[in-house]
Design a protein around this motif. Structure first.
Motif: not given
Length: 183
Positions: A6-23, A37-46
């Motif tokens: 599942e893409a981060t957009s499955g968690e809505g805008k907040d999920g996409m923002d977290e991926l962007f900000n962590q990147s 997300f309960n763990k780092q999402i950038v360069f990771n799978t959960i």
């Protein structure tokens, strides 16, 4: 067996923002925050989407199994694993399915090609297979990597990808499964 990515957009805008900000923070070696997300999402799978239940499944895995049973057959045996992946848009699912009767990859491809909501990509095509980034913005459900599953008597394995932000994608995915199982 279903393995859903599942893409981060499955968690809505907040999920996409977290991926962007962590990147962004990853490359400037700033501290990473896990809020959505309960763990780092950038360069990771959960391998967890939703809370864990008493039987070890997550809510998302239970929901996927329940949806398949409701749509196809309440007695169908299914195991599902749902994994959050660091992409903005596009879910993917790896499917292994066993049929009661004989079926091969060519028959399945011909059936799927007859459905205008499904795009089949085979190894002979220039693309060979699809990834979520290649199908963003598309309404179609894309199926590729279609092959016989040698671990089952009448089994197929395939990769399915769709833009999860498109409203009609879920309906088309259900139709796809019903078409192949009806054959």
């Amino acid at each position: 067996m279903c393995l859903r990515f599942e893409a981060t957009s499955g968690e809505g805008k907040d999920g996409m923002d977290e991926l962007f900000n962590q990147s962004r923070k990853f490359f400037v070696t700033d501290g990473l925050e896990n809020v959505v997300f309960n763990k780092q999402i950038v360069f990771n799978t959960i391998p967890q989407i939703g809370d864990f239940m008493d039987d070890g499944k997550t809510q998302s895995e239970w929901s996927l199994s329940a949806e398949v049973k409701k749509l196809l057959d309440k007695d169908i045996k299914i195991t599902a694993t749902c994994v959050q992946v660091p992409v903005f848009i596009g879910h993917g699912i790896s499917v292994n399915v066993e049929f009661e009767g004989d079926i091969d990859a060519k028959i399945a491809m011909d059936l799927w090609r007859s459905d205008h909501d499904i795009t089949v990509i085979d190894r002979a095509s220039e693309m060979e297979f699809v990834t979520p980034v290649e199908i963003a913005g598309e309404d179609s459900v894309f199926i590729s990597r279609i092959r016989e599953d040698s671990t089952l008597d009448s089994g197929l394995s395939f990769w399915c990808a769709a833009d999860n932000t498109r409203a009609t994608t879920a309906i088309r995915a259900v139709n796809m499964a019903q078409n192949i199982l009806a054959s």
